[in-house]
Design a protein around this motif. Structure first.
Motif, short mmCIF file in Angstrom:
data_model
loop_
_atom_site.label_atom_id
_atom_site.label_comp_id
_atom_site.label_asym_id
_atom_site.label_seq_id
_atom_site.Cartn_x
_atom_site.Cartn_y
_atom_site.Cartn_z
N ILE A 213 30.72 41.98 38.28
CA ILE A 213 31.77 41.03 38.64
C ILE A 213 32.04 41.30 40.12
N ILE A 214 31.48 40.44 40.95
CA ILE A 214 31.55 40.64 42.40
C ILE A 214 32.80 39.96 42.94
N PHE A 215 33.50 40.67 43.83
CA PHE A 215 34.72 40.11 44.41
C PHE A 215 34.80 40.45 45.89
N ARG A 216 35.66 39.72 46.56
CA ARG A 216 35.98 40.01 47.96
C ARG A 216 37.48 39.84 48.11
N ARG A 217 38.01 40.48 49.12
CA ARG A 217 39.44 40.35 49.42
C ARG A 217 39.57 39.51 50.68
N ARG A 218 40.34 38.45 50.59
CA ARG A 218 40.60 37.57 51.72
C ARG A 218 42.00 37.80 52.22
N HIS A 219 42.13 38.13 53.50
CA HIS A 219 43.47 38.32 54.07
C HIS A 219 44.13 36.96 54.22
N ILE A 220 45.38 36.87 53.78
CA ILE A 220 46.11 35.62 53.89
C ILE A 220 47.14 35.77 55.01
N PRO A 221 47.00 34.99 56.08
CA PRO A 221 47.97 35.08 57.17
C PRO A 221 49.40 34.85 56.66
N LYS A 222 50.35 35.53 57.28
CA LYS A 222 51.78 35.42 56.97
C LYS A 222 52.12 36.00 55.59
N ASP B 75 51.66 39.71 53.11
CA ASP B 75 51.35 41.14 53.22
C ASP B 75 50.14 41.56 52.39
N ASN B 76 49.67 40.68 51.52
CA ASN B 76 48.58 41.10 50.65
C ASN B 76 47.31 40.30 50.92
N SER B 77 46.28 40.65 50.22
CA SER B 77 45.05 39.90 50.33
C SER B 77 44.74 39.28 48.98
N ALA B 78 44.10 38.14 49.00
CA ALA B 78 43.74 37.45 47.77
C ALA B 78 42.37 37.93 47.31
N ILE B 79 42.24 38.12 46.02
CA ILE B 79 40.97 38.51 45.44
C ILE B 79 40.24 37.25 45.02
N GLU B 80 38.97 37.13 45.45
CA GLU B 80 38.13 36.01 45.06
C GLU B 80 36.90 36.55 44.35
N PHE B 81 36.54 35.90 43.24
CA PHE B 81 35.38 36.29 42.45
C PHE B 81 34.21 35.36 42.74
N LEU B 82 33.00 35.92 42.71
CA LEU B 82 31.78 35.14 42.88
C LEU B 82 31.27 34.72 41.51
N LEU B 83 31.17 33.42 41.29
CA LEU B 83 30.57 32.91 40.06
C LEU B 83 29.35 32.06 40.42
N TRP C 5 33.14 31.06 45.46
CA TRP C 5 34.12 32.15 45.52
C TRP C 5 35.44 31.54 45.05
N LEU C 6 36.05 32.15 44.04
CA LEU C 6 37.22 31.55 43.42
C LEU C 6 38.32 32.58 43.16
N GLY C 7 39.55 32.13 43.31
CA GLY C 7 40.69 32.95 42.89
C GLY C 7 40.68 33.06 41.38
N LEU C 8 41.53 33.91 40.83
CA LEU C 8 41.52 34.19 39.39
C LEU C 8 41.70 32.93 38.55
N ASP C 9 42.69 32.11 38.86
CA ASP C 9 42.96 30.93 38.03
C ASP C 9 41.78 29.97 38.02
N GLU C 10 41.22 29.70 39.21
CA GLU C 10 40.07 28.79 39.28
C GLU C 10 38.85 29.39 38.58
N ALA C 11 38.64 30.68 38.75
CA ALA C 11 37.50 31.35 38.11
C ALA C 11 37.62 31.25 36.59
N CYS C 12 38.82 31.45 36.08
CA CYS C 12 39.03 31.37 34.62
C CYS C 12 38.84 29.94 34.12
N GLN C 13 39.18 28.95 34.92
CA GLN C 13 38.96 27.56 34.52
C GLN C 13 37.47 27.26 34.41
#
Length: 147
Positions: free
Chosen positions: A9-18, A20-28, A116-124
């Motif tokens: 399950i491959i993922f990357r962290r994308r920094h989101i401006p403004k 404090d955290n980064s978004a996790i995106e999964f490769l499908l 590359w998808l966030g959790l909700d999109e990946a689950c859909q």
């Protein structure tokens, strides 16, 4: 006897401006055959190969990502058991982070698209409940260990 396959399950962290955290995106990857389902890279274990060797080989073959471009996340390993093509199947997944979020993806003939998808999109896109559960568990694991 159940078919055995392994994948990452491959993922990357994308920094989101403004923020404090980064978004996790999964490769499908979208399969070229059957119902064109979306899954992480995975494939069958070959004789003499360990499960993790299989997962790394399949990732290189299906997505063009070399083992050295990945960091395997310690402490997360999930085993799915289901029926595919009317045969019992076991798939083992590990979490793996790409070292470069902009890594080039080179699909094999087995797949026709990737996203590359966030959790909700990946689950859909992941049509099978077992796959959705593993994505959710992986995301939860990453969020709990990042603290």
């Amino acid at each position: 006897m159940a078919l055995r396959a392994c994948g990452l399950i491959i993922f990357r962290r994308r920094h989101i401006p403004k923020m404090d955290n980064s978004a996790i995106e999964f490769l499908l990857l979208q399969a070229s055959n059957g119902i064109h389902h979306w899954t992480p890279p995975k494939g069958h274990v070959e004789p003499g190969e360990s499960d993790l060797e299989t997962a790394l080989r399949e990732t290189k073959e299906e997505a063009g990502i070399e083992p050295g471009q990945l960091t395997i996340i310690e402490g997360f390993r999930r085993e799915l058991n289901y029926v595919a093509w009317q045969k019992p199947k076991t798939v083992v997944y590990w979490l793996a982070e790409v070292k470069d979020g902009d890594v080039a993806i080179h699909l094999s003939h087995e797949h026709q698209a990737y996203r590359w998808l966030g959790l909700d999109e990946a689950c859909q896109l992941a049509q099978f409940k077992e796959m959705k559960a593993v994505l959710q568990e992986g995301h939860q694991f990453l969020c709990s260990t990042a603290a």
